[in-house]
Write a protein that holds these residues in place. Structure first.
Motif, short mmCIF file in Angstrom:
data_model
loop_
_atom_site.label_atom_id
_atom_site.label_comp_id
_atom_site.label_asym_id
_atom_site.label_seq_id
_atom_site.Cartn_x
_atom_site.Cartn_y
_atom_site.Cartn_z
N THR A 94 42.27 44.76 41.58
CA THR A 94 42.07 43.83 42.69
C THR A 94 41.66 44.50 44.00
O THR A 94 40.80 43.97 44.71
N PRO A 95 42.20 45.67 44.38
CA PRO A 95 41.74 46.30 45.63
C PRO A 95 40.23 46.56 45.62
O PRO A 95 39.57 46.44 46.65
N PHE A 96 39.70 46.88 44.44
CA PHE A 96 38.28 47.19 44.35
C PHE A 96 37.43 45.92 44.34
O PHE A 96 36.27 45.94 44.75
N VAL A 97 38.02 44.81 43.88
CA VAL A 97 37.34 43.51 43.96
C VAL A 97 37.18 43.12 45.43
O VAL A 97 36.10 42.71 45.88
N VAL A 98 38.27 43.28 46.19
CA VAL A 98 38.22 42.98 47.63
C VAL A 98 37.21 43.88 48.32
O VAL A 98 36.38 43.42 49.13
N GLU A 99 37.23 45.15 47.99
CA GLU A 99 36.32 46.10 48.60
C GLU A 99 34.87 45.76 48.27
O GLU A 99 33.97 45.91 49.11
N TRP A 100 34.64 45.27 47.05
CA TRP A 100 33.28 44.89 46.65
C TRP A 100 32.74 43.77 47.53
O TRP A 100 31.59 43.82 47.98
N PHE A 101 33.56 42.75 47.79
CA PHE A 101 33.12 41.64 48.64
C PHE A 101 32.79 42.13 50.05
O PHE A 101 31.74 41.77 50.62
N ILE A 102 33.67 42.95 50.59
CA ILE A 102 33.44 43.44 51.95
C ILE A 102 32.18 44.30 52.01
O ILE A 102 31.38 44.20 52.95
N ARG A 103 32.00 45.15 51.02
CA ARG A 103 30.82 46.02 50.97
C ARG A 103 29.53 45.21 50.85
O ARG A 103 28.46 45.65 51.29
N ASN A 104 29.63 44.01 50.28
CA ASN A 104 28.47 43.14 50.13
C ASN A 104 28.36 42.10 51.25
O ASN A 104 27.66 41.09 51.09
N GLY A 105 29.01 42.37 52.37
CA GLY A 105 28.83 41.55 53.56
C GLY A 105 29.66 40.29 53.62
O GLY A 105 29.42 39.43 54.47
N ILE A 106 30.66 40.15 52.75
CA ILE A 106 31.53 38.97 52.76
C ILE A 106 32.87 39.34 53.39
O ILE A 106 33.52 40.30 52.97
N GLU A 107 33.27 38.59 54.41
CA GLU A 107 34.59 38.80 55.01
C GLU A 107 35.66 38.20 54.09
O GLU A 107 35.47 37.11 53.53
N VAL A 108 36.78 38.89 53.95
CA VAL A 108 37.88 38.42 53.12
C VAL A 108 39.08 38.14 54.02
O VAL A 108 39.58 39.04 54.70
N TRP A 109 39.50 36.87 54.01
CA TRP A 109 40.58 36.43 54.90
C TRP A 109 41.70 35.76 54.11
O TRP A 109 41.47 35.17 53.06
N SER A 110 42.91 35.86 54.68
CA SER A 110 44.07 35.13 54.17
C SER A 110 44.56 34.22 55.29
O SER A 110 44.66 34.66 56.45
N ALA A 111 44.86 32.97 54.96
CA ALA A 111 45.35 32.03 55.97
C ALA A 111 46.70 32.48 56.52
O ALA A 111 47.06 32.12 57.65
N MET A 112 47.44 33.27 55.76
CA MET A 112 48.76 33.71 56.19
C MET A 112 48.78 35.15 56.72
O MET A 112 49.65 35.51 57.50
N GLU A 113 47.80 35.99 56.29
CA GLU A 113 47.87 37.41 56.60
C GLU A 113 46.70 37.95 57.40
O GLU A 113 46.66 39.14 57.72
N GLY A 114 45.74 37.08 57.72
CA GLY A 114 44.62 37.53 58.53
C GLY A 114 43.49 38.13 57.72
O GLY A 114 43.35 37.87 56.52
N GLN A 115 42.69 38.99 58.35
CA GLN A 115 41.50 39.55 57.71
C GLN A 115 41.80 40.91 57.09
O GLN A 115 42.53 41.73 57.65
N GLN A 116 41.23 41.11 55.90
CA GLN A 116 41.30 42.42 55.26
C GLN A 116 40.04 43.21 55.62
O GLN A 116 38.93 42.78 55.31
N LYS A 117 40.21 44.32 56.31
CA LYS A 117 39.07 45.12 56.74
C LYS A 117 38.98 46.41 55.93
O LYS A 117 39.93 46.83 55.28
N MET A 118 37.81 47.03 56.00
CA MET A 118 37.59 48.31 55.32
C MET A 118 36.84 49.26 56.27
O MET A 118 35.87 49.90 55.90
N ASP A 119 37.31 49.33 57.53
CA ASP A 119 36.61 50.12 58.53
C ASP A 119 36.86 51.62 58.38
O ASP A 119 36.03 52.45 58.78
N ASP A 120 38.02 51.98 57.83
CA ASP A 120 38.34 53.41 57.70
C ASP A 120 39.24 53.63 56.50
O ASP A 120 39.57 52.71 55.76
#
Length: 358
Positions: A94-120
């Motif tokens: 699952t971490p790599f699924v999330v990373e795939w979306f972000i790497r492909n220009g899709i922001e990944v958000w949770s209504a309860m936890e905010g945005q998952q970023k991959m800046d560093d």
């Protein structure tokens, strides 16, 4: 904050019980309210019901695959979930699924936890830790469930699921922690009599499952649906140790509870010995690589649509007589198992049927 972003929402519940508790409508409400507060537009919603985020890989989840396809085509900007573990609970995936979306220009958000970023690297580490924790919680939940189910069967109570033929559920005045009266499993006298007949004829009279199926039907013994006992059902019944009064959950076995015993232990064990002795153990390499019939595997019953299977017989011969020629017949597999549900013939001469085609 940028407005008018296009949003895909993904909702997931792992069990049927969560569906009945309206968990998905709850997730929808939170996500819709969150998107509205951000000024985003939800253009598509996906709901996975009864899908385990731990047991089911992303490659086997249709919703995830469709969302990934749309992401590649840039049909949306944000993937929004109620909580991040709705995307999955597998720490090796699952971490790599999330990373795939972000790497492909899709922001990944949770209504309860905010945005998952991959800046560093810290973001990547936190992303992995989140799903490592979720995976651990799934393993703990599974262990607790198995332990509790084991305790239930050791106490002589039914663990749930389909009630085996021969038993029934009935309230006996016991209440659970939520003060709800719960069902107890009891022997059904009428069905138990049929179970005993099956075991006794199998052990003492040499009946096989198919012969038992026909005998029961011809003598008016039908299953709960009002149809005949299929031979596969009879095999499962003969293997079911619960008829001895032993409850099981996984590898856990209870002691014998006399009030739940339908057949004695020695009769059950003899049935298992006979079943093992009657089982033909095949070599991995087939004995024949060429069939003796023209339509093998290609012809179906016109009455019920079931595939016709091949049967052979050579008949008995007196001592000294030459060996009789093997006769080939096509038989309706469904008719054999459910004679009342197919109004066609049981079998057809192989020579005659092949001759028509010739």
């Amino acid at each position: 904050m940028e407005k008018n972003k296009r949003v895909y929402c993904l909702y997931r519940v792992s069990t049927k019980g969560q569906v009945e508790k309206d968990d998905i409508p709850m997730q929808k409400q939170y996500c819709r309210e969150f998107a509205e507060s951000q000024g985003w537009t939800i253009i598509k919603e996906f709901a996975e019901k009864g899908v385990s985020g731990f047991k089911v890989a992303a490659a086997d989840r249709d919703a995830i695959q469709e969302i990934r396809q749309d992401a590649e085509e840039r049909k949306f900007d944000i993937l929004l979930v109620f909580m991040f573990d709705r995307l999955g609970r597998r720490d090796d995936e699952t971490p790599f699924v999330v990373e795939w979306f972000i790497r492909n220009g899709i922001e990944v958000w949770s209504a309860m936890e905010g945005q998952q970023k991959m800046d560093d690297h810290i973001d990547k580490l936190l992303n992995y830790i989140r799903y490592w924790q979720a995976s651990g919680e799934s393993l703990k939940t599974s262990a607790r469930t198995k332990t509790r189910l084991s305790q239930i069967v050791q106490e002589g109570r039914f663990r749930g699921g389909i009630v085996p033929y021969g038993y029934r559920l009935e309230k006996q005045g016991r209440f659970n922690k939520k003060n709800h009266e719960v069902n107890e499993i009891l022997v059904d006298p009428d069905e138990a009599a049929v179970v005993r007949i099956i075991f006794e004829k199998y052990v003492y009279e040499g009946f096989g499952a198919q012969r038992l199926s026909r005998w029961l039907y011809n003598n008016g013994y039908l299953n709960r649906k009002g149809t005949n006992f299929a031979n596969t059902t009879i095999i499962k019944m003969l293997k079911n140790i619960m008829y001895v009064g032993i409850l099981r959950s996984g590898e856990t076995r209870s002691e014998i509870f006399p009030e739940l015993q339908i057949v004695p232990l020695d009769l059950y064990e003899r049935a298992q010995e006979l079943m093992e002795a009657r089982t033909m153990h095949h070599n991995e390499v087939p004995f024949n690589s060429k069939g003796k019939s023209l339509l093998s595997g290609m012809v179906y019953c016109a009455h019920c649509g079931s595939k016709l299977v091949l049967t052979t017989s050579s008949g008995r011969r007196a001592k000294g007589e030459p060996k009789r020629e093997t006769r080939i017949r096509y038989a309706c597999h469904y008719k054999i198992r459910h004679p009342q549900d197919c109004d066609g013939q049981t079998g057809y001469s192989g020579e005659k049927l092949d001759g028509i085609i010739d």
